[in-house]
Design a protein around this motif. Structure first.
Motif, PDB file in Angstrom:
ATOM      1  N   HIS A 131       0.820  -1.213   0.000  1.00 23.47           N
ATOM      2  CA  HIS A 131       0.000   0.000   0.000  1.00 23.47           C
ATOM      3  C   HIS A 131       0.855   1.265   0.000  1.00 23.47           C
ATOM      4  CE1 HIS A 131      -3.475  -2.549   0.715  1.00 23.47           C
ATOM      5  NE2 HIS A 131      -2.866  -3.086   1.759  1.00 23.47           N
ATOM      6  N   PRO A 132       1.688   1.462  -1.017  1.00 23.18           N
ATOM      7  CA  PRO A 132       2.483   2.689  -1.064  1.00 23.18           C
ATOM      8  C   PRO A 132       1.622   3.900  -1.392  1.00 23.18           C
ATOM      9  CG  PRO A 132       2.779   1.449  -3.095  1.00 23.18           C
ATOM     10  CD  PRO A 132       1.937   0.591  -2.184  1.00 23.18           C
ATOM     11  N   GLN A 133       1.934   5.009  -0.755  1.00 18.43           N
ATOM     12  CA  GLN A 133       1.355   6.295  -1.132  1.00 18.43           C
ATOM     13  C   GLN A 133       2.518   7.222  -1.457  1.00 18.43           C
ATOM     14  OE1 GLN A 133      -1.415   7.876   1.745  1.00 18.43           O
ATOM     15  NE2 GLN A 133      -3.045   6.499   1.092  1.00 18.43           N
ATOM     16  N   VAL A 134       2.555   7.712  -2.684  1.00 23.65           N
ATOM     17  CA  VAL A 134       3.723   8.430  -3.178  1.00 23.65           C
ATOM     18  C   VAL A 134       3.393   9.893  -3.425  1.00 23.65           C
ATOM     19  CG1 VAL A 134       5.475   8.536  -4.995  1.00 23.65           C
ATOM     20  CG2 VAL A 134       4.605   6.312  -4.234  1.00 23.65           C
ATOM     21  N   LEU A 135       4.306  10.748  -3.019  1.00 24.34           N
ATOM     22  CA  LEU A 135       4.241  12.182  -3.301  1.00 24.34           C
ATOM     23  C   LEU A 135       5.436  12.555  -4.162  1.00 24.34           C
ATOM     24  CD1 LEU A 135       3.598  15.123  -0.853  1.00 24.34           C
ATOM     25  CD2 LEU A 135       5.766  15.023  -2.097  1.00 24.34           C
ATOM     26  N   PHE A 136       5.197  13.256  -5.266  1.00 22.87           N
ATOM     27  CA  PHE A 136       6.282  13.756  -6.105  1.00 22.87           C
ATOM     28  C   PHE A 136       6.457  15.257  -5.890  1.00 22.87           C
ATOM     29  CE2 PHE A 136       5.806  10.137  -9.289  1.00 22.87           C
ATOM     30  CZ  PHE A 136       7.036   9.596  -8.972  1.00 22.87           C
ATOM     31  N   GLY A 137       7.730  15.693  -5.922  1.00 27.31           N
ATOM     32  CA  GLY A 137       8.019  17.110  -5.819  1.00 27.31           C
ATOM     33  C   GLY A 137       9.243  17.472  -6.633  1.00 27.31           C
ATOM     34  N   GLY A 138       9.478  18.779  -6.780  1.00 25.92           N
ATOM     35  CA  GLY A 138      10.617  19.285  -7.524  1.00 25.92           C
ATOM     36  C   GLY A 138      11.476  20.187  -6.659  1.00 25.92           C
ATOM     37  N   ILE A 139      12.784  20.169  -6.908  1.00 27.12           N
ATOM     38  CA  ILE A 139      13.755  20.953  -6.144  1.00 27.12           C
ATOM     39  C   ILE A 139      14.567  21.828  -7.093  1.00 27.12           C
ATOM     40  CG2 ILE A 139      15.894  20.803  -4.794  1.00 27.12           C
ATOM     41  CD1 ILE A 139      13.450  20.246  -3.132  1.00 27.12           C
ATOM     42  N   GLY A 140      14.801  23.075  -6.686  1.00 28.42           N
ATOM     43  CA  GLY A 140      15.675  23.985  -7.412  1.00 28.42           C
ATOM     44  C   GLY A 140      16.660  24.649  -6.468  1.00 28.42           C
ATOM     45  N   ASP A 141      16.967  25.890  -6.740  1.00 27.63           N
ATOM     46  CA  ASP A 141      17.919  26.667  -5.945  1.00 27.63           C
ATOM     47  C   ASP A 141      17.170  27.845  -5.328  1.00 27.63           C
ATOM     48  OD1 ASP A 141      19.892  28.504  -5.057  1.00 27.63           O
ATOM     49  OD2 ASP A 141      21.349  27.705  -6.478  1.00 27.63           O
ATOM     50  N   HIS A 142      17.115  27.876  -3.986  1.00 27.90           N
ATOM     51  CA  HIS A 142      16.313  28.909  -3.321  1.00 27.90           C
ATOM     52  C   HIS A 142      16.925  30.296  -3.432  1.00 27.90           C
ATOM     53  CE1 HIS A 142      19.190  28.194  -0.005  1.00 27.90           C
ATOM     54  NE2 HIS A 142      18.774  29.329   0.524  1.00 27.90           N
ATOM     55  N   HIS A 143      18.175  30.391  -3.893  1.00 33.40           N
ATOM     56  CA  HIS A 143      18.806  31.695  -4.055  1.00 33.40           C
ATOM     57  C   HIS A 143      18.441  32.370  -5.370  1.00 33.40           C
ATOM     58  CE1 HIS A 143      21.358  31.756  -0.501  1.00 33.40           C
ATOM     59  NE2 HIS A 143      21.650  30.480  -0.722  1.00 33.40           N
ATOM     60  N   CYS A 144      18.184  31.581  -6.410  1.00 37.23           N
ATOM     61  CA  CYS A 144      18.039  32.205  -7.721  1.00 37.23           C
ATOM     62  C   CYS A 144      16.860  31.704  -8.551  1.00 37.23           C
ATOM     63  CB  CYS A 144      19.329  32.032  -8.527  1.00 37.23           C
ATOM     64  SG  CYS A 144      19.811  30.313  -8.785  1.00 37.23           S
ATOM     65  N   ASP A 145      16.238  30.598  -8.199  1.00 35.00           N
ATOM     66  CA  ASP A 145      15.146  30.070  -9.016  1.00 35.00           C
ATOM     67  C   ASP A 145      13.807  30.677  -8.610  1.00 35.00           C
ATOM     68  OD1 ASP A 145      16.883  28.530 -10.432  1.00 35.00           O
ATOM     69  OD2 ASP A 145      16.389  26.639  -9.428  1.00 35.00           O
ATOM     70  N   SER A 146      12.900  30.748  -9.547  1.00 36.30           N
ATOM     71  CA  SER A 146      11.557  31.254  -9.265  1.00 36.30           C
ATOM     72  C   SER A 146      10.713  30.242  -8.497  1.00 36.30           C
ATOM     73  CB  SER A 146      10.843  31.609 -10.582  1.00 36.30           C
ATOM     74  OG  SER A 146      11.537  32.627 -11.272  1.00 36.30           O
ATOM     75  N   PHE A 147      10.976  28.942  -8.746  1.00 41.51           N
ATOM     76  CA  PHE A 147      10.173  27.883  -8.127  1.00 41.51           C
ATOM     77  C   PHE A 147      11.106  26.818  -7.539  1.00 41.51           C
ATOM     78  CE2 PHE A 147       7.871  29.628 -11.776  1.00 41.51           C
ATOM     79  CZ  PHE A 147       6.776  30.189 -11.111  1.00 41.51           C
ATOM     80  N   PRO A 148      11.777  27.130  -6.424  1.00 38.02           N
ATOM     81  CA  PRO A 148      12.754  26.193  -5.865  1.00 38.02           C
ATOM     82  C   PRO A 148      12.142  24.993  -5.151  1.00 38.02           C
ATOM     83  CG  PRO A 148      12.569  28.120  -4.466  1.00 38.02           C
ATOM     84  CD  PRO A 148      11.748  28.408  -5.692  1.00 38.02           C
ATOM     85  N   LEU A 149      10.832  25.036  -4.900  1.00 37.54           N
ATOM     86  CA  LEU A 149      10.160  23.896  -4.282  1.00 37.54           C
ATOM     87  C   LEU A 149       8.784  23.742  -4.901  1.00 37.54           C
ATOM     88  CD1 LEU A 149      10.083  21.653  -2.093  1.00 37.54           C
ATOM     89  CD2 LEU A 149       9.068  23.344  -0.548  1.00 37.54           C
ATOM     90  N   GLN A 150       8.512  22.524  -5.381  1.00 39.81           N
ATOM     91  CA  GLN A 150       7.195  22.160  -5.892  1.00 39.81           C
ATOM     92  C   GLN A 150       6.776  20.870  -5.192  1.00 39.81           C
ATOM     93  OE1 GLN A 150       6.930  22.454 -10.359  1.00 39.81           O
ATOM     94  NE2 GLN A 150       9.129  22.844 -10.158  1.00 39.81           N
ATOM     95  N   VAL A 151       5.513  20.788  -4.808  1.00 39.37           N
ATOM     96  CA  VAL A 151       5.059  19.648  -4.011  1.00 39.37           C
ATOM     97  C   VAL A 151       3.686  19.186  -4.487  1.00 39.37           C
ATOM     98  CG1 VAL A 151       4.662  18.745  -1.695  1.00 39.37           C
ATOM     99  CG2 VAL A 151       6.249  20.659  -2.024  1.00 39.37           C
ATOM    100  N   GLY A 152       3.570  17.895  -4.807  1.00 41.24           N
ATOM    101  CA  GLY A 152       2.285  17.323  -5.155  1.00 41.24           C
ATOM    102  C   GLY A 152       1.539  16.824  -3.930  1.00 41.24           C
ATOM    103  N   GLN A 153       0.683  15.845  -4.135  1.00 43.13           N
ATOM    104  CA  GLN A 153      -0.073  15.201  -3.057  1.00 43.13           C
ATOM    105  C   GLN A 153       0.328  13.738  -2.966  1.00 43.13           C
ATOM    106  OE1 GLN A 153      -2.305  16.691  -1.077  1.00 43.13           O
ATOM    107  NE2 GLN A 153      -3.140  18.454  -2.175  1.00 43.13           N
ATOM    108  N   PHE A 154       0.131  13.131  -1.804  1.00 44.11           N
ATOM    109  CA  PHE A 154       0.295  11.686  -1.671  1.00 44.11           C
ATOM    110  C   PHE A 154      -0.836  10.992  -2.426  1.00 44.11           C
ATOM    111  CE2 PHE A 154       2.712  13.014   2.102  1.00 44.11           C
ATOM    112  CZ  PHE A 154       3.833  12.208   1.980  1.00 44.11           C
ATOM    113  N   GLU A 155      -0.466  10.045  -3.283  1.00 40.90           N
ATOM    114  CA  GLU A 155      -1.453   9.322  -4.084  1.00 40.90           C
ATOM    115  C   GLU A 155      -1.191   7.827  -4.011  1.00 40.90           C
ATOM    116  OE1 GLU A 155      -3.914  10.830  -5.265  1.00 40.90           O
ATOM    117  OE2 GLU A 155      -3.364  12.863  -5.869  1.00 40.90           O
TER     118      GLU A 155
END
Length: 272
Positions: free
Chosen positions: A59-83
Motif C-alpha cells: 500500500h504505497p502512497q507516493v508524493l512527487f516534488g521538484g527541487i531547485g535553488d532557493h537563491h536564484c530560481d523562481s520555483f525552488p520547491l514544488q510539491v504534489g499530493q500523496f497518491e
C-alpha cells in the motif's frame, strides 16, 4: 504545486489501503541535470508505484516534488499530493515545472524537501503504527548549508522564520522519515568527490550513488523493500541483467546494513 501557505500534505489509510506507507520523492529540476528530469518524468518515474507493489510493498502512497535553488530560481520547491494510484500520481509528476535553473555553484536546495516533509506532512503510517515514511531526493549536487529566514518567508509564506541549517533539518525530518539521497552519477558533476563526500558524510550508507538514471524507479522500490524486510537478491532476480547490476551496485551498502536496526534507528545524523 507551490508550497506557499500549505499546512499539510496528508498520507492517510483508507478502506482500499488500510496500511498506507508514505514515500516522498523530490527530483532536482535544475540545469545541471540536463535532460534527465524530462526523461525521468516522461518515461521512468511513472512506473514507480507499480514497481513497488510488484515487489511486496502492498500500500504505497507516493508524493512527487521538484527541487531547485532557493537563491536564484523562481520555483525552488514544488510539491504534489500523496497518491495511491498510478493515474493520480502521473498527474502530479507531469505537472512538475522543469525550470532548468540553478546557480552553478554545485549546491541546490534539497533541504527544502526535508523542511516540507518534517513540518508540512502528516503520515498515518507514523502516527498510527510508528512506521517511518521514506524520503528520497534525487540530484547531482550538494546541499546549501543554510535556508535563510527571508527566503523561507518568500517560498513558504511564513510570517516569521529563522535561519535553519541542513543538519538541523535532517535531524528534524529523520524523526518520521527514512531519508535517502540518490546521487545521479552521470549528469554534469559525475564522480565529483566534493559532492559525493558531502552526502556520504551526512547520510552514510543512505547516500545512494546511481550510475544509470534509467534504474531510478527500481532503486527506490528496492530500497523501500530492503527496509521492510525483503531480500535484495530476490528483488534483483526480477529485473533484467543490466538493471539488476546497476541497482545491486548502488545498494550494496544498504544491503549490508542491518535492516532491522535501520527500521528502529533513533533520529540523528549518519556520519562516516
Amino acid at each position: 504545486m507551490l508550497p506557499t501557505g500549505v499546512k499539510f500534505r496528508e498520507s492517510r489509510d483508507s478502506e482500499a489501503h488500510p496500511e498506507s506507507l508514505s514515500i516522498a520523492v523530490f527530483l532536482d529540476v535544475t540545469g545541471s541535470m540536463g535532460r534527465i528530469p524530462e526523461i525521468l518524468v516522461r518515461e521512468k518515474l511513472g512506473s514507480l508505484m507499480d514497481t513497488m507493489i510488484s515487489h511486496g510493498i502492498a500500500h504505497p502512497q507516493v508524493l512527487f516534488g521538484g527541487i531547485g535553488d532557493h537563491h536564484c530560481d523562481s520555483f525552488p520547491l514544488q510539491v504534489g499530493q500523496f497518491e495511491s494510484g498510478t493515474r493520480e500520481l502521473d498527474k502530479w509528476l507531469t505537472a512538475l515545472y522543469l525550470e532548468g535553473g540553478g546557480g552553478g555553484q554545485i549546491m541546490e536546495s534539497y533541504s527544502l524537501a526535508w523542511l516540507f516533509c518534517a513540518r508540512h506532512t502528516s503520515l498515518d503510517c507514523y502516527k498510527k503504527r510508528g512506521e517511518k515514511g521514506f524520503l528520497f531526493t534525487i540530484g547531482d549536487e550538494a546541499n546549501w548549508n543554510t535556508l535563510e529566514a527571508d527566503k523561507l518567508k518568500r517560498i513558504m509564506g511564513y510570517n516569521q522564520a529563522a535561519d535553519v541549517s541542513d543538519v538541523q533539518l535532517l535531524e528534524e525530518v529523520q524523526a518520521s522519515y527514512h531519508v535517502f539521497h540518490i546521487h545521479v552519477n552521470e549528469a554534469y558533476y559525475r564522480d565529483n568527490p566534493k559532492i559525493i563526500g558531502y552526502w556520504k558524510k551526512l547520510l552514510g550508507e543512505r547516500c545512494i550513488v546511481l550510475d544509470d538514471y534509467n534504474a531510478i524507479a527500481e532503486t527506490i522500490a528496492s530500497t523501500v523493500g530492503i527496509l521492510n524486510g525483503l531480500d535484495l537478491d530476490d528483488i534483483l532476480n526480477s529485473f533484467d541483467r543490466k538493471t539488476a547490476e546497476t541497482v545491486g551496485n548502488a545498494l550494496i551498502h544498504v544491503k549490508n546494513a542491518d535492516s532491522s536496526l535501520l527500521n528502529r534507528v533513533s533520529p540523528g545524523i549518519y556520519r562516516l
